[in-house]
Enzyme design. Structure first.
Site, mmCIF file in Angstrom:
data_model
loop_
_atom_site.group_PDB
_atom_site.id
_atom_site.type_symbol
_atom_site.label_atom_id
_atom_site.label_comp_id
_atom_site.label_asym_id
_atom_site.label_seq_id
_atom_site.Cartn_x
_atom_site.Cartn_y
_atom_site.Cartn_z
ATOM 1 N N HIS A 47 0.833 -1.216 0.000
ATOM 2 C CA HIS A 47 0.000 0.000 0.000
ATOM 3 C C HIS A 47 0.867 1.265 0.000
ATOM 4 O O HIS A 47 0.451 2.312 0.491
ATOM 5 C CB HIS A 47 -0.999 0.000 1.171
ATOM 6 N N ALA A 136 -5.567 -15.044 -4.867
ATOM 7 C CA ALA A 136 -4.596 -15.388 -3.822
ATOM 8 C C ALA A 136 -3.678 -14.220 -3.494
ATOM 9 O O ALA A 136 -2.744 -14.355 -2.714
ATOM 10 C CB ALA A 136 -3.774 -16.597 -4.253
ATOM 11 N N GLY A 137 -3.927 -13.066 -4.085
ATOM 12 C CA GLY A 137 -3.037 -11.931 -3.838
ATOM 13 C C GLY A 137 -1.756 -12.028 -4.649
ATOM 14 O O GLY A 137 -0.771 -11.373 -4.333
ATOM 15 N N SER A 140 -3.242 -12.429 -10.257
ATOM 16 C CA SER A 140 -3.701 -13.213 -11.412
ATOM 17 C C SER A 140 -4.334 -12.313 -12.469
ATOM 18 O O SER A 140 -4.161 -12.540 -13.670
ATOM 19 C CB SER A 140 -4.695 -14.273 -10.957
ATOM 20 N N SER A 141 -5.046 -11.288 -12.038
ATOM 21 C CA SER A 141 -5.714 -10.428 -13.020
ATOM 22 C C SER A 141 -4.694 -9.582 -13.779
ATOM 23 O O SER A 141 -4.796 -9.403 -14.996
ATOM 24 C CB SER A 141 -6.760 -9.537 -12.354
ATOM 25 N N ASP A 185 1.769 -4.074 -9.340
ATOM 26 C CA ASP A 185 1.637 -5.437 -9.846
ATOM 27 C C ASP A 185 2.035 -5.538 -11.318
ATOM 28 O O ASP A 185 2.782 -6.429 -11.722
ATOM 29 C CB ASP A 185 0.191 -5.918 -9.669
ATOM 30 N N TYR A 237 -10.036 -1.800 0.218
ATOM 31 C CA TYR A 237 -8.865 -1.205 -0.439
ATOM 32 C C TYR A 237 -9.097 0.297 -0.653
ATOM 33 O O TYR A 237 -8.246 1.131 -0.335
ATOM 34 C CB TYR A 237 -8.624 -1.922 -1.774
HETATM 35 C C1 GLA Z 1 -2.839 -4.629 -4.833
HETATM 36 C C2 GLA Z 1 -2.763 -3.484 -5.835
HETATM 37 C C3 GLA Z 1 -1.387 -2.832 -5.844
HETATM 38 C C4 GLA Z 1 -0.928 -2.483 -4.436
HETATM 39 C C5 GLA Z 1 -1.144 -3.653 -3.490
HETATM 40 C C6 GLA Z 1 -0.859 -3.292 -2.069
HETATM 41 O O1 GLA Z 1 -2.019 -5.672 -5.222
HETATM 42 O O2 GLA Z 1 -3.057 -3.957 -7.129
HETATM 43 O O3 GLA Z 1 -1.399 -1.709 -6.677
HETATM 44 O O4 GLA Z 1 -1.581 -1.333 -3.982
HETATM 45 O O5 GLA Z 1 -2.468 -4.168 -3.553
HETATM 46 O O6 GLA Z 1 0.493 -3.062 -1.880
#
Ligand code: GLA
Length: 395
Positions: A47, A136-137, A140-141, A185, A237
């Protein structure tokens, strides 16, 4: 996150030839090419991206692949090897935010964003396959979006630099998918390299590749997918982002990037209690990213464990984006030999990472599985990752 079922960690990615052959069977002509883009793990810096700060993610050896063929009309036909939507047809001219469902939001969002930039995007046929676990963080998208933007950049001859492709996919996420996310990402997916993490300054998009290899240090990086699904298009978020913007405004700075650890005492007098804790997370996390980069260069991965731990505590207590399953994964990994652990990604579910000596790997895995069973949680998916190449054409 999408209507599609989770591809599991074990699901085989058909080889590139298989994907091209399947494309030919489904669409009646060979594809123009096959492109792939990886998911990512964020080593540290959570973040901080939309606060114009620092992040240190890496591309992982799990990829989305797209076989793409150009059509002579403005129709888009989309099919995936794992979706439950069957073949989806859309018209380029009818693309607008809210017009797509499930995983098709990602390729269609990229096509929409490129057209918004004035790029002449043709109709296409597209077959998607992915072994990046969904929800899953692990982005994937973004893996899908980055594979598609890389393909279309080449097929249209648009000649976008990586930084512009980053902004195009961010536009797709923010304005088409409706997730107010930053640039981390897609930067990892597009700019990652084998054996390296991407040290990114999110203010100017300056990226430095930082060597990060666990094996020579006798370590593995375990991903513990809690199977708790999350979506950054939900409110959590966005509300964290709003707190950060409020904090910056009250502090009189352009972004929280401009607040230093030494300014926190002053901040505590200016901000309400919750906003202060949100700000403290971002400010200390930026500092931890810089320290991580220094320690990796000076001492290697074995020296960053305490920074990962501090990052997790900050997200749990100050930013409040962890959840019981993530905390259990982190605490259990640490208690059984991991030298540092934290949740990774946007939070509210998804995965934790645990930097673990090879000698403790089996113990950590078994202990986490046991702890989840005892707590009555769904069985976690646990696997190792290492920094891999960024997006590329593979056929
Ligand atoms: C997601 C968002 C990123 C980033 C993270 C947190 O993955 O896509 O841009 O903000 O959360 O670090």
């Amino acid at each position: 996150m999408s209507a599609a079922p989770h591809p599991t960690a074990d699901s085989a990615v058909p080889g590139t030839q298989d994907l091209a052959a399947r494309f030919t069977r489904e669409f009646g002509a060979a594809p123009a090419g096959v492109w792939q883009a990886p998911g990512r793990v964020n080593l540290i810096g959570e973040h901080t991206d939309y606060n114009e700060g620092f992040v240190l993610p890496f591309a992982i050896d799990r990829t989305a692949r797209v076989a793409v063929g150009i059509r002579q009309d403005s129709t888009v036909r989309l099919l995936s090897t794992y979706g439950d939507q069957g073949m989806v047809s859309a018209s380029l001219d009818a693309l607008e935010p809210g017009s797509a469902k499930g995983w098709t939001k990602y390729p269609l969002g990229v096509m929409w964003a490129l057209r918004e930039r004035g790029i002449d995007v043709p109709g296409i046929d597209l077959l998607l396959d992915s072994d990046v676990p969904l929800g899953a963080g692990l982005s994937s998208s973004h893996a899908i979006e980055c594979a598609v933007v890389t393909a279309l950049n080449e097929l249209t001859g648009a000649g976008l630099a990586a930084q512009d492709m980053v902004l195009a996919t961010q536009r797709a996420e923010n304005d088409f998918v409706g997730a107010p996310t930053g640039i981390m990402d897609q930067s990892a997916s597009l700019r990652g390299a084998k054996g390296h993490a991407v040290f990114l300054d999110c203010r100017d998009q300056n990226a430095t590749l930082v060597p990060f290899e666990t094996e020579p240090a006798g370590l593995v990086l375990l991903v513990i997918d809690t199977k708790v699904s999350h979506s950054h298009a939900d409110g959590g978020y966005a509300s964290r982002r709003a707190s950060c913007e409020l904090g910056a405004e009250v502090m009189g700075v352009k972004a929280l990037r401009d607040v230093q650890v030494g300014d926190l005492e002053e901040a505590s007098g200016l901000l309400d209690e919750v906003t202060f804790r949100r700000v403290r997370h971002v400010v200390t996390e930026n500092d931890r990213v810089l320290q991580t980069v220094e320690r990796l260069a000076a001492e290697g991965p074995a020296a960053i464990g305490t920074l990962l731990d501090a990052s997790h505590a900050s997200m749990r207590d100050d930013f409040e984006i962890s959840c019981p399953e993530l905390d259990l994964a982190v605490d259990t990994a640490r208690a059984n030999g991991a030298i540092g652990a934290r949740m990774t990604g946007g939070g509210f579910g998804g995965a934790a990472i645990a930097l673990t000596p090879v000698a403790s790997e089996a113990k950590v895995r078994a202990a986490v599985v046991r702890a989840f069973a005892e707590a009555g949680y769904a069985a976690p998916d646990i696997f190792t990752v290492s920094p891999a190449a960024g997006a590329m054409r593979v056929a």
